[in-house]
Design an enzyme around this catalytic site. Structure first.
Site, short mmCIF file in Angstrom:
data_model
loop_
_atom_site.label_atom_id
_atom_site.label_comp_id
_atom_site.label_asym_id
_atom_site.label_seq_id
_atom_site.Cartn_x
_atom_site.Cartn_y
_atom_site.Cartn_z
N ASP A 73 6.87 4.48 -1.51
CA ASP A 73 5.81 5.46 -1.73
C ASP A 73 6.44 6.86 -1.64
OD1 ASP A 73 3.38 6.69 -2.16
OD2 ASP A 73 2.29 5.51 -0.67
N GLU B 67 -6.39 10.28 0.35
CA GLU B 67 -5.42 9.93 1.41
C GLU B 67 -5.87 10.48 2.77
OE1 GLU B 67 -1.26 9.61 0.27
OE2 GLU B 67 -1.77 10.31 -1.73
C1 BGC Z 1 0.23 7.44 -2.47
C2 BGC Z 1 0.41 6.37 -3.51
C3 BGC Z 1 0.64 6.99 -4.86
C4 BGC Z 1 1.80 7.96 -4.78
C5 BGC Z 1 2.09 8.65 -6.08
C6 BGC Z 1 1.33 8.46 -2.52
O1 BGC Z 1 1.05 9.52 -1.66
O2 BGC Z 1 0.21 6.84 -1.18
O3 BGC Z 1 -0.71 5.52 -3.54
O4 BGC Z 1 0.89 5.99 -5.80
O5 BGC Z 1 1.52 8.94 -3.81
O6 BGC Z 1 1.14 9.59 -6.38
C1 BGC Z 2 0.90 14.34 -4.78
C2 BGC Z 2 0.37 12.97 -4.65
C3 BGC Z 2 0.96 12.37 -3.49
C4 BGC Z 2 0.77 13.24 -2.24
C5 BGC Z 2 1.50 12.66 -1.09
C6 BGC Z 2 0.62 15.12 -3.53
O1 BGC Z 2 1.12 16.41 -3.65
O2 BGC Z 2 0.33 14.96 -5.85
O3 BGC Z 2 0.65 12.21 -5.78
O4 BGC Z 2 0.37 11.14 -3.31
O5 BGC Z 2 1.23 14.53 -2.45
O6 BGC Z 2 1.27 13.32 0.10
#
Ligand code: BGC
Ligand code: BGC
Length: 655
Positions: free
Chosen positions: A316, A515
């Site tokens: 990830d 998230e």
């Molecule tokens: C998320 C994932 C996602 C990745 C890419 C991460 O922060 O946990 O689910 O696929 O970002 O955006």
């Molecule tokens: C990104 C996401 C990612 C996240 C992780 C964001 O800045 O756009 O894709 O999942 O950071 O913390």
């Protein structure tokens, strides 16, 4: 296959892991107690021979390049060529020219440029571009966007899920991308978790069935001509393993027993891998104190061993950086634990250099490197990348009329209809007559962002209505329905009205989040701001019948709001096809009922701000259990519920 009680404690560390986690007892895993899965793709000696040849001609630099995925926000096609990077992604906030409203054609043009940088000369196989297509191709303005997974969980309709996967794949292909980071197969059991809405259900059997359906939709059926053909994309069940069991904390620690991990958390992988999923994303979360990105027993011995997974494991977003002794730019431990590709959004260049040095020093064994590269290239060959031409010349690419095509949006609207769960319907207030004078109010009534949630155009889902060319707000759908029947709909932000309405529909709920931004300490809906409740109560006190349409990524404690409404609909995060709500709430002009409610709760609904008892989560009985959901045939009476915390918990102790 049952685990003995000795398996459930923290066992002595395995030798290798003990070196990686000095002083930390690594919970023991018993791979022999996990099911052995039959891979759906038969062994292919020809493909393996081709991989032998490819590997034999690669330099260590090229091999390490295949292991790294960079974000389009920081990597250029020239960088991809220079380092031979295997993959790119767009994170939730990344897009061509850093403009989230970039036209679909710009995505396709950029895909061409990355492709061109990854072929010719001594380049190995073209780059793969991954994207979070988690409820449709949701980064692209105008693409079809479906309800988030929790709403789909309410539909109990696996064939619909498959069809959604198929449409999503096709729309991703229109923009020239190859890979969807979906489905999330977390079995969420504590709704305080900010990613609850990405989970289909707290019920492992449902998650397993849906995971298989979604992967089949995205990739096509293994063993058929459709499998990974030009209309399909790679799927990624995520996040392996146990993200749904972290007691409400994103990236938290799952303390479940090994039995629960296997029987609850792993259910979706059994479905997804059985359907031929080619990639799996590792979880930010830990199991019993050990970060999943470093858990060799689960990533390698269970997933690749017992489950027979021969595709690639992707990390990830900088997930490797969270391992002890690692940083975003250096993490041999993650590769050694079994990651085949590291998601290194910004730090790909230094990560490449350091990983190469670790290969040269032997910190990463050559055998592990070769296995990882073989897996990446195996997936690329299965996806047909060796036969592919540049993205814009592939079938469906550039057919922008397919993005948000009427037939696709009709499926999204069907999904909205099927996802609605009726919790209360006093004196059969619903279904409403379309000839009525309807007041539509609440701050969710006219907001695509609010009805869509996170992972919608941008990461946190905060775009204004203008970012959604085909969308219909919930109000707009109601207005269309009643106007056609010569009723009247009035939109009012604060509930004031000019003419006394026959009924008020109050659309309210959570504001978008993604998230950890969505983690909450309590399941009480909006503890600090009771304006929605005041609005419901005011209309109620004026004797206006009130229909509450509740937008949320999870079940929440809404006893007071339930009391203040005559009818209460859990609408989850339905997405931009708001017309699906009016479809169910209103009769047809001739008085017939076109659509009854058929949604059933995918998660237990709490009777207090504390999470209810779910599988391995201890707690009180839910107010409405998993599977609950009224229809128009039911008597929708609901006795007045306790509204104060003390009374809510006093009631609990009786259960
Ligand atoms: C998320 C994932 C996602 C990745 C890419 C991460 O922060 O946990 O689910 O696929 O970002 O955006
Ligand atoms: C990104 C996401 C990612 C996240 C992780 C964001 O800045 O756009 O894709 O999942 O950071 O913390």
């Amino acid at each position: 296959m049952a685990l003995g009680s000795s398996c459930l404690g923290i066992g002595p560390a395995q030798a290798g892991d003990a070196r990686k986690y000095p002083g930390k007892a690594v919970p023991r895993v018993h791979p022999q107690d996990w099911p052995r899965l039959q891979p759906p793709l038969p062994a292919d000696p020809d493909l393996e021979r081709r991989l032998d040849v490819l590997l034999a001609h690669m330099t260590p630099e090229q091999k390490v390049g295949q292991l790294i995925q960079a974000d389009i926000g920081s990597v250029t096609p020239a960088d991809v060529r220079q380092l031979g990077l295997g993959s790119v992604l767009n994170g939730g906030n990344s897009s061509p020219r850093d403009d989230k409203l970039a036209a679909p054609g710009e995505w396709l043009a950029l895909a061409d440029r990355f492709y061109a940088a990854s072929v010719g000369g001594d380049a190995v196989l073209p780059v793969l571009w991954g994207t979070d297509a988690v409820h449709g191709h949701n980064n692209i303005p105008g693409a079809t966007i479906f309800p988030h997974n929790i709403g789909l969980g309410a539909t109990r309709d696996p064939e619909l899920i498959r069809r959604i996967g198929e449409i999503t794949a096709l729309e991703v292909r229109v923009t020239g991308l190859d890979w969807a980071f979906s489905p999330t197969v977390a079995v969420a059991r504590d709704a305080r978790w900010g990613r609850t809405y990405e989970s289909y259900s707290e019920n492992p059997a449902l998650v397993r069935e849906y995971a298989a359906a979604m992967v089949t939709g995205l990739q096509g059926m293994p063993g058929t001509q459709q499998f990974l053909d030009a209309a399909h994309v790679l799927a990624t069940p995520k996040h392996f393993l146990g993200d749904g069991g972290t007691r409400g904390k994103d990236q938290g620690d799952n303390r479940s027993t090994e039995t629960a991990l296997r029987d609850l958390d792993a259910a979706g992988y059994i479905g997804a891998l059985g359907a031929g999923a080619q990639t799996v994303m590792a979880s930010y979360s830990s199991w019993r104190g050990v970060k999943m990105h470093g858990n060799r027993a689960l990533l390698t011995d269970v997933l690749k061993g017992r489950f027979g997974f021969d595709g690639l494991v992707i990390g990830d977003w900088n997930g490797h950086a969270q391992l002890p002794g690692c940083t975003a730019v250096s993490c041999a431990a993650a590769v050694n634990a079994g990651l085949d590709m590291l998601m290194a959004p910004d730090d790909w260049r230094e990560l490449h250099a350091n990983t190469l040095a670790q290969v040269r020093s032997g910190a990463i064994p050559m055998s592990r490197l070769d296995d990882a590269v073989r897996r990446v290239l195996r997936v690329k060959l299965r996806a047909g990348l060796d036969r592919e031409v540049r993205p814009s010349s592939r079938p469906f690419a550039g057919q922008f009329e397919l993005l948000g095509a009427p037939a696709h949006r009709a499926v999204a609207r069907q999904a909205v209809r099927e996802s609605l769960v009726l919790l209360k319907n006093r004196a059969h207030l619903l279904p409403l007559s379309p000839h009525s004078r309807v007041l539509v109010t609440g701050d969710g009534a006219d907001s695509i962002a609010k009805q869509s949630g996170g992972w919608t155009i941008n990461w946190q889902g905060t775009e204004p209505n203008q970012a959604f060319p085909h969308a219909e707000t919930i109000y707009a759908g109601i207005a269309r329905c009643v106007t056609a029947a010569h009723g009247a709909a009035e939109l009012s932000a604060n509930g004031e009205f000019h003419t006394r309405p026959d009924v008020a529909i109050v659309v309210f709920g959570e504001n978008p989040y993604a998230e950890y931004e969505g983690d909450v300490p309590t399941l009480e809906y909006s503890p600090a701001d009771k304006r929605d409740l005041a609005l419901l109560r005011r209309l109620h006190s004026l004797d206006v019948p009130v229909v509450a349409v509740f937008l949320s990524g999870r079940p929440l404690w809404v006893n007071a709001e339930l009391n203040a409404a005559d009818s209460f609909v859990a609408a989850w995060l339905p997405g931009p096809e708001g017309g699906g709500i009016a479809d169910v709430l209103f009769r047809a002009p001739n008085g017939t009922v076109p659509y009854d409610f058929r949604g059933k709760l995918p998660m237990s609904w709490p009777r207090s701000p504390k999470p209810p008892a779910v599988d391995d989560v201890a707690g009180e009985q839910p107010l409405f259990p998993f599977g609950y959901g009224l229809t128009y045939a039911d008597d929708g009476y609901l006795a007045t519920l306790p509204e104060t915390l003390a009374r809510a918990s006093a009631r609990l102790t009786r259960h």
